[in-house]
Design a protein around this motif. Sequence first.
Motif, PDB file in Angstrom:
ATOM      1  N   GLY A  49      50.228  10.210  18.341  1.00  0.00           N
ATOM      2  CA  GLY A  49      49.432  11.403  18.084  1.00  0.00           C
ATOM      3  C   GLY A  49      50.103  12.665  18.582  1.00  0.00           C
ATOM      4  O   GLY A  49      51.081  12.617  19.331  1.00  0.00           O
ATOM      5  N   ILE A  51      48.632  15.620  20.573  1.00  0.00           N
ATOM      6  CA  ILE A  51      47.420  15.978  21.293  1.00  0.00           C
ATOM      7  C   ILE A  51      47.615  17.323  21.990  1.00  0.00           C
ATOM      8  O   ILE A  51      48.375  17.414  22.954  1.00  0.00           O
ATOM      9  CB  ILE A  51      47.054  14.888  22.326  1.00  0.00           C
ATOM     10  N   LEU A  53      47.203  20.148  24.545  1.00  0.00           N
ATOM     11  CA  LEU A  53      46.714  20.250  25.913  1.00  0.00           C
ATOM     12  C   LEU A  53      46.388  21.693  26.281  1.00  0.00           C
ATOM     13  O   LEU A  53      45.553  21.935  27.139  1.00  0.00           O
ATOM     14  CB  LEU A  53      47.751  19.683  26.887  1.00  0.00           C
ATOM     15  N   VAL A  62      51.754  20.355  24.288  1.00  0.00           N
ATOM     16  CA  VAL A  62      51.298  19.236  23.459  1.00  0.00           C
ATOM     17  C   VAL A  62      51.764  17.922  24.087  1.00  0.00           C
ATOM     18  O   VAL A  62      52.914  17.804  24.539  1.00  0.00           O
ATOM     19  CB  VAL A  62      51.877  19.356  22.025  1.00  0.00           C
ATOM     20  N   ASN A  63      50.880  16.938  24.088  1.00  0.00           N
ATOM     21  CA  ASN A  63      51.251  15.573  24.444  1.00  0.00           C
ATOM     22  C   ASN A  63      51.598  14.883  23.123  1.00  0.00           C
ATOM     23  O   ASN A  63      50.733  14.672  22.282  1.00  0.00           O
ATOM     24  CB  ASN A  63      50.078  14.871  25.135  1.00  0.00           C
ATOM     25  N   LYS A 172      51.025  15.747  10.907  1.00  0.00           N
ATOM     26  CA  LYS A 172      49.892  15.097  11.584  1.00  0.00           C
ATOM     27  C   LYS A 172      49.594  13.737  10.955  1.00  0.00           C
ATOM     28  O   LYS A 172      49.270  12.783  11.662  1.00  0.00           O
ATOM     29  CB  LYS A 172      48.663  16.000  11.541  1.00  0.00           C
ATOM     30  N   SER A 176      49.374   9.732  12.445  1.00  0.00           N
ATOM     31  CA  SER A 176      48.133   8.964  12.396  1.00  0.00           C
ATOM     32  C   SER A 176      48.222   7.735  11.506  1.00  0.00           C
ATOM     33  O   SER A 176      47.326   6.894  11.556  1.00  0.00           O
ATOM     34  CB  SER A 176      46.983   9.859  11.950  1.00  0.00           C
TER      35      SER A 176
END
Length: 177
Positions: A49, A51, A53, A62-63, A172, A176
Amino acid sequence: MWDIGNFVADCRTAIDRDGTHKSVADVVGKAMSDPAAVTSALGEPTESGIIPLYKSSDLTIVNVIWKPGMTIMPHNHEMWAVIGIYGGREDNIFWRRVKDDPEGRIEAAGARALSTGDFAPLGKDIIHSVTNPIPKLTGAIHVYGGDFFEAERSEWDPEVLTEHAYDMSKVKAMFSD
């Protein structure tokens, strides 16, 4: 103990003091000196993902969790970045534009493997592709000197290496699938 709130505050202080990636690299380097603490704070990655932050007009953190064997096409950021690996490995191929090519083609110009605990600053003009070459998830903190999700930038077709507009929704979806 590493804490995301303190990390964001340290990155904010660094860019408020010096708008380049240099002082943020020090903050990321300090975090990557104890990757187990970063993993403990963020949790062991369980799925890929992107993610967010933290996000503002001049800083995005971003993670990024890469699937095993995942590769993302060559792309640029149009802003500096600092990448820190808290678990796994990220292989980067660096690209440069082919001079006077009307289709904006690129050619390979170097490479760098980043493993757990490593970090690397990337200048504003860097073009790179990324692969997770190992059979487990890779976790990385990516810090950008701008709004990563809204910036206009380019990606290159991985087969013919021609330039196109960056498609965040496609990226993205890659994370996913």
